[in-house]
Design a protein around this motif. Sequence first.
Motif, PDB file in Angstrom:
ATOM      1  N   LYS A 280      -0.337   1.061 -10.340  1.00  0.00           N
ATOM      2  CA  LYS A 280      -0.199   0.248  -9.132  1.00  0.00           C
ATOM      3  C   LYS A 280       0.326  -1.130  -9.518  1.00  0.00           C
ATOM      4  O   LYS A 280       0.173  -1.573 -10.642  1.00  0.00           O
ATOM      5  CB  LYS A 280      -1.558   0.097  -8.437  1.00  0.00           C
TER       6      LYS A 280
ATOM      7  N   GLU B 248       1.271   6.060  -7.224  1.00  0.00           N
ATOM      8  CA  GLU B 248       0.114   6.861  -7.650  1.00  0.00           C
ATOM      9  C   GLU B 248       0.462   8.353  -7.617  1.00  0.00           C
ATOM     10  O   GLU B 248       0.112   9.103  -8.533  1.00  0.00           O
ATOM     11  CB  GLU B 248      -1.081   6.564  -6.738  1.00  0.00           C
ATOM     12  N   LYS B 249       1.175   8.769  -6.580  1.00  0.00           N
ATOM     13  CA  LYS B 249       1.593  10.170  -6.440  1.00  0.00           C
ATOM     14  C   LYS B 249       2.410  10.622  -7.652  1.00  0.00           C
ATOM     15  O   LYS B 249       2.322  11.766  -8.076  1.00  0.00           O
ATOM     16  CB  LYS B 249       2.416  10.324  -5.161  1.00  0.00           C
TER      17      LYS B 249
ATOM     18  N   ASN C  15       2.387   1.554  -3.513  1.00  0.00           N
ATOM     19  CA  ASN C  15       1.384   1.982  -4.491  1.00  0.00           C
ATOM     20  C   ASN C  15       0.953   3.429  -4.277  1.00  0.00           C
ATOM     21  O   ASN C  15       0.664   4.133  -5.244  1.00  0.00           O
ATOM     22  CB  ASN C  15       0.184   1.037  -4.474  1.00  0.00           C
ATOM     23  N   SER C  16       0.944   3.882  -3.044  1.00  0.00           N
ATOM     24  CA  SER C  16       0.627   5.285  -2.769  1.00  0.00           C
ATOM     25  C   SER C  16       1.676   6.197  -3.405  1.00  0.00           C
ATOM     26  O   SER C  16       1.341   7.212  -4.029  1.00  0.00           O
ATOM     27  CB  SER C  16       0.567   5.508  -1.259  1.00  0.00           C
TER      28      SER C  16
ATOM     29  N   ASN D  57       0.831  -1.211   0.000  1.00  0.00           N
ATOM     30  CA  ASN D  57       0.000   0.000   0.000  1.00  0.00           C
ATOM     31  C   ASN D  57       0.861   1.254   0.000  1.00  0.00           C
ATOM     32  O   ASN D  57       0.552   2.232  -0.703  1.00  0.00           O
ATOM     33  CB  ASN D  57      -0.954   0.007   1.194  1.00  0.00           C
ATOM     34  N   MET D  58       1.950   1.246   0.784  1.00  0.00           N
ATOM     35  CA  MET D  58       2.854   2.401   0.803  1.00  0.00           C
ATOM     36  C   MET D  58       3.488   2.601  -0.571  1.00  0.00           C
ATOM     37  O   MET D  58       3.544   3.723  -1.072  1.00  0.00           O
ATOM     38  CB  MET D  58       3.943   2.192   1.860  1.00  0.00           C
TER      39      MET D  58
END
Length: 138
Positions: free
Chosen positions: A135, A129-130, A125-126, A122-123
């Motif tokens: 992803k 995405e930024k 992919n965050s 999740n980190m």
Amino acid sequence: MKDFCYIGVVYIYLDVEAFKMNSVEFGKYLSRLREEAGFKNREALYNASGIYPTTIKRLEEGLVKTPSVEMLKKLAIYLKIAPVDLMIAAGYIDEKTLSPEDKVYYSIAEIPDDKDKEILLNMLNSLREKHGLPKINL
């Protein structure tokens, strides 16, 4: 040379010296990793990992041409190294075709706890995405 890869607030250790080696070079590499991980002798690594000292000796002396993937994964835990680096050094993975992202992917995939793996993914992919990147899934 040692390096750290920063992902969010987590550092993943990547050994940038790892490369495909012959069995004698690989043995010396394992011996160095064992000592750097704080195991002064093979018996100490056996006590932690359950891998017999005779097996460790054969690996370190270059008498094992192709160590098993499962043994490499187990050793990586105790030698404090990403399993992918041992796989590269043993010749299972061609480092020339492996991107830094692949190394991170393999490092995350090796984490045994699914919840921890999900947190890291999740980190990652965050951050992707930024920066407008797609992803990834494991």
